[in-house]
Design a protein around this motif. Sequence first.
Motif, PDB file in Angstrom:
ATOM      1  N   LEU A  43       0.826  -1.208   0.000  1.00 49.25           N
ATOM      2  CA  LEU A  43       0.000   0.000   0.000  1.00 49.25           C
ATOM      3  C   LEU A  43       0.865   1.265   0.000  1.00 49.25           C
ATOM      4  CD1 LEU A  43      -2.910  -0.839   2.463  1.00 49.25           C
ATOM      5  CD2 LEU A  43      -3.090  -0.381   0.013  1.00 49.25           C
ATOM      6  N   LYS A  44       1.910   1.249   0.831  1.00 41.50           N
ATOM      7  CA  LYS A  44       2.805   2.424   0.894  1.00 41.50           C
ATOM      8  C   LYS A  44       3.477   2.676  -0.447  1.00 41.50           C
ATOM      9  CE  LYS A  44       6.540   4.447   3.623  1.00 41.50           C
ATOM     10  NZ  LYS A  44       7.242   4.975   2.451  1.00 41.50           N
ATOM     11  N   ASN A  45       3.925   1.595  -1.095  1.00 40.35           N
ATOM     12  CA  ASN A  45       4.570   1.744  -2.407  1.00 40.35           C
ATOM     13  C   ASN A  45       3.607   2.350  -3.420  1.00 40.35           C
ATOM     14  OD1 ASN A  45       7.010   0.732  -1.546  1.00 40.35           O
ATOM     15  ND2 ASN A  45       6.588  -1.372  -2.211  1.00 40.35           N
ATOM     16  N   TYR A  46       2.352   1.876  -3.399  1.00 41.44           N
ATOM     17  CA  TYR A  46       1.388   2.389  -4.370  1.00 41.44           C
ATOM     18  C   TYR A  46       0.973   3.836  -4.049  1.00 41.44           C
ATOM     19  CZ  TYR A  46       0.839  -1.993  -6.889  1.00 41.44           C
ATOM     20  OH  TYR A  46       1.059  -3.097  -7.679  1.00 41.44           O
ATOM     21  N   ILE A  47       0.923   4.150  -2.758  1.00 35.92           N
ATOM     22  CA  ILE A  47       0.627   5.543  -2.384  1.00 35.92           C
ATOM     23  C   ILE A  47       1.751   6.464  -2.845  1.00 35.92           C
ATOM     24  CG2 ILE A  47       0.408   7.128  -0.422  1.00 35.92           C
ATOM     25  CD1 ILE A  47      -1.102   4.850   1.024  1.00 35.92           C
ATOM     26  N   ASN A  49      -1.299   1.815 -15.488  1.00 37.23           N
ATOM     27  CA  ASN A  49      -2.136   0.618 -15.665  1.00 37.23           C
ATOM     28  C   ASN A  49      -1.888  -0.402 -14.563  1.00 37.23           C
ATOM     29  OD1 ASN A  49      -3.389   1.585 -17.981  1.00 37.23           O
ATOM     30  ND2 ASN A  49      -1.793   0.775 -19.341  1.00 37.23           N
ATOM     31  N   ASN A  50      -0.630  -0.568 -14.171  1.00 34.87           N
ATOM     32  CA  ASN A  50      -0.309  -1.480 -13.067  1.00 34.87           C
ATOM     33  C   ASN A  50      -0.969  -1.033 -11.773  1.00 34.87           C
ATOM     34  OD1 ASN A  50       1.237  -3.180 -14.641  1.00 34.87           O
ATOM     35  ND2 ASN A  50       3.143  -2.051 -14.259  1.00 34.87           N
ATOM     36  N   MET A  51      -0.976   0.284 -11.537  1.00 39.75           N
ATOM     37  CA  MET A  51      -1.622   0.801 -10.334  1.00 39.75           C
ATOM     38  C   MET A  51      -3.127   0.547 -10.379  1.00 39.75           C
ATOM     39  SD  MET A  51       0.336   4.444  -9.757  1.00 39.75           S
ATOM     40  CE  MET A  51      -0.863   4.926  -8.519  1.00 39.75           C
ATOM     41  N   ILE A  52      -3.753   0.777 -11.546  1.00 37.75           N
ATOM     42  CA  ILE A  52      -5.194   0.549 -11.686  1.00 37.75           C
ATOM     43  C   ILE A  52      -5.524  -0.934 -11.473  1.00 37.75           C
ATOM     44  CG2 ILE A  52      -7.121   0.614 -13.320  1.00 37.75           C
ATOM     45  CD1 ILE A  52      -5.774   3.083 -14.566  1.00 37.75           C
ATOM     46  N   ARG A 105       6.184  -6.306  -7.435  1.00 36.44           N
ATOM     47  CA  ARG A 105       5.523  -5.532  -8.488  1.00 36.44           C
ATOM     48  C   ARG A 105       5.263  -4.085  -8.023  1.00 36.44           C
ATOM     49  NH1 ARG A 105       1.607  -8.719  -9.289  1.00 36.44           N
ATOM     50  NH2 ARG A 105       2.376  -9.808 -11.138  1.00 36.44           N
ATOM     51  N   SER A 106       4.820  -3.909  -6.764  1.00 36.68           N
ATOM     52  CA  SER A 106       4.540  -2.559  -6.246  1.00 36.68           C
ATOM     53  C   SER A 106       5.822  -1.722  -6.134  1.00 36.68           C
ATOM     54  CB  SER A 106       3.858  -2.652  -4.878  1.00 36.68           C
ATOM     55  OG  SER A 106       4.760  -3.151  -3.887  1.00 36.68           O
ATOM     56  N   ALA A 107       6.916  -2.384  -5.717  1.00 39.23           N
ATOM     57  CA  ALA A 107       8.192  -1.673  -5.600  1.00 39.23           C
ATOM     58  C   ALA A 107       8.681  -1.220  -6.969  1.00 39.23           C
ATOM     59  CB  ALA A 107       9.218  -2.572  -4.923  1.00 39.23           C
ATOM     60  N   GLU A 108       8.478  -2.075  -7.990  1.00 36.25           N
ATOM     61  CA  GLU A 108       8.919  -1.716  -9.338  1.00 36.25           C
ATOM     62  C   GLU A 108       8.087  -0.563  -9.906  1.00 36.25           C
ATOM     63  OE1 GLU A 108       8.696  -5.319 -11.544  1.00 36.25           O
ATOM     64  OE2 GLU A 108      10.660  -6.071 -10.829  1.00 36.25           O
ATOM     65  N   VAL A 109       6.791  -0.544  -9.609  1.00 40.68           N
ATOM     66  CA  VAL A 109       5.947   0.563 -10.066  1.00 40.68           C
ATOM     67  C   VAL A 109       6.442   1.885  -9.482  1.00 40.68           C
ATOM     68  CG1 VAL A 109       3.636   1.575  -9.907  1.00 40.68           C
ATOM     69  CG2 VAL A 109       3.898  -0.856 -10.444  1.00 40.68           C
ATOM     70  N   LYS A 110       6.700   1.874  -8.189  1.00 41.08           N
ATOM     71  CA  LYS A 110       7.210   3.079  -7.511  1.00 41.08           C
ATOM     72  C   LYS A 110       8.561   3.502  -8.102  1.00 41.08           C
ATOM     73  CE  LYS A 110       8.885   4.536  -2.971  1.00 41.08           C
ATOM     74  NZ  LYS A 110       9.058   4.127  -1.547  1.00 41.08           N
TER      75      LYS A 110
END
Length: 589
Positions: A45-49, A108-111, A129-134
Motif C-alpha cells: 500500500l505504501k509503495n502504491y501511495i 495501468n499497473n496501479m489501476i 511488483r509494487s516496488a517496481e511501479v514506484k
Amino acid sequence: MIFSKGWNISHGLSTIQITSLVIFFILLAILITSFLMIWIYKTMLKNYIDAYQEATKIARNAVQVRLKRLSITVMKNQTSSAQEKHVVEIWKVRYKNLIENNFYNEINNMITFFQNFNYKKPNLQNLKRSAEVKKHLKEVSWELYIMFKEMDKILQTEFIQRDARIQVREVFNEVKKEAMMKMKDKSLKFNQELLKRLLENIENAMIAINIKLKEGMYGDSLVYQDKTSDKIMQLIRTLDLFETSEKFLNKTLPLKILAIKKNIIETMYEVKEKVINETKIQNCENQFLFYKTNIQNSVFNLDYTKAFNELSEISEVIINFETNIEFEEIMKMFIENNFNKISQIFQDIKQDYINGIKAIKSNEKAHIKLNKAMEFEKIWSPIPLLETKWSQLYDAYKINLAQKKKIDYSWLKNELIPIVATLSLTYKKMIEITRGIKTTNPYKNQIEHDLNSIKSIVALNENLSKKFARIVHFTNIGKQNDHILEKLLKIENIIHAPNFEFTEEEFTLVKARFSNLRSEALAVRHSVINAIEQTLIAEALILYFDRYANYINFETYFNQVMANYDNKDMALVINQLLSTIKQYQREKR
C-alpha cells in the motif's frame, strides 16, 4: 525444577503434552505468517501511495507546456541554430516515450492493483511488483526533471530578456507618471503634443518587444529593447531639463551676472578699468539673452541635445568671465599672503642643501661621496641666481605698493611661476639624492621599511572603505584604522627622536610592536573585504529573488529580508534568501 514436576522429558511426553506442543507451534506459525502478510500488504500500500504521489507530480509537470513553447520559439524561428532544433526534436521523442510507454504502463499497473483482487494478495510477487511501479515512476519523474532543466539553457535568453522588459516597463511607468504631471504644470512651456507622441512611440515599442519575445525572435527583441531603453533615458533627461533650464536661465545665471556687476562696482576703483569691465559684462549679458531664447525654443521642441549643449556653453562663458574678473583679486590676496613665505623657502632650501652635503660626506663609500656631492652641487647651482631674480622682483613689488602704483598681476604671475616651479623641482631632486644614500645602521632601514608597509595597509583599508561607502557603512572600521594610526604615530615619534639609538634591544621591541600593528591592520582589511563581499552577494540574491514574486508568502519573506538588509545583517540576509529560494525551487519542481 519445572521439568521434574510437569515436563520431565527424560521419561517421555504424554499424548496431551505432545498435542499441546503441536497446537502451540501451529498457532505460532499462523501468527508469524499473519504478521508477515500484514507487513507485506502494508508495504505494498505504501509503495502504491508513493507511486500515486509521484504520478500526480508527473501529471502536473510543465515539460509538455515548455515543449510547446520551444516548438514555437525554436522550431519556427529562423535565427535558431540547427543544433537547438535537433535537441528539441530529441526531447519530443524522449517525452513521448516516457509518457506513452513508461508512465502509462505503470499507471495501468496501479489501476490493476485496485481492480484485480489477485494483485492485492500479500505475496512476494505483488510486493516486488509494487516496488517496481514506484521505482519506475520515480525514474520517469527524474528524467522529466532533467529534461526541464536542460530546456532552461535554451530559454535562458528569454528569461533574461523578460526580466529586463519588466524592469524597463517599471521605469517607463514611473517616467510616464512624471510626464503627465509636467503636462499639468502650466508654468512649464513645451510642446505637449510632441511629448504625447513620444510616450505613444515608447508604449508601442514595449508592445512590439512582447510580440517578438512570444515569437521567439530574441535578436529582434534585444534590438528593440536597447532602442526603447535609449528613448526612455532621453525622455528622463528631457523631463529633468525642464526644471534645470528654468532654474539656470531665470535664477542661477542672472544672479551670477548680478554678482559680477556688484563685484566690479565694489572692488575696482580706477575709472578706466571699471568702464572696460562694465562693457565686457554688458556684452556677456547680451550673449546670455541670445542663448536664453535659443535654449527655451529647444526645450519647447523637446530637443534635449541642442538645449543641453547651449546651456553648457552659456554657463561656461559666464563662469570663465567671472573667473577672469576675479583673478586679479585672488592674485592680489595670494601675493599679500605668500610673498614673505617664498623668501623663507629660499632660506629653508639653503639649510637643506647644507644638511644634504653633510649626509653625503658621512657615507662610508668614497665613490658614493664624490658622485653624490657633484650631483648635489649641480642641482643647487641655479638657486643663487634664482634668489637674486626673486629679490629684485620682491623689491620692485614693495616699491610699487608703497607708491600706490598699479600692479600688473598677470605679469607678476608669469614671473612667479618659473621661480616656484624651479624651487619645487630642486626640492624633489635633492630628496631623491639623499633618499638614495644608505645609512650605516641596518636596524634603521628595516624599521623604516616596516613602518611604510603598515602605512600602506592602512591606506588601502581607507581607500576600500571610501570606494564602497555606497553599499557598506564602515564606522567601526574607520575607528579601528584611526586607532592603528594613532599607535603608529607614537612609535614613529619615538624612533625619529634625535636621541633615539637603533640598538639591537630597541630594534627587537619596535619590531614586536610593528608585528602587532600589522596583524591589526590586516584584520581590518579582512573585515572590509568580508563586509563588501557579503553585501554584493546579498544584493545579487535580492535581485534574483524578485523572480519568485508570484509565489506564496513572497511579500512576507521579502519584507523580512529587506529589514535585515537595512540592519546591515548581510549573513542573515544571504542565509534567508538561499533557504527560501531552495524552498521555492522544490515547490516549482
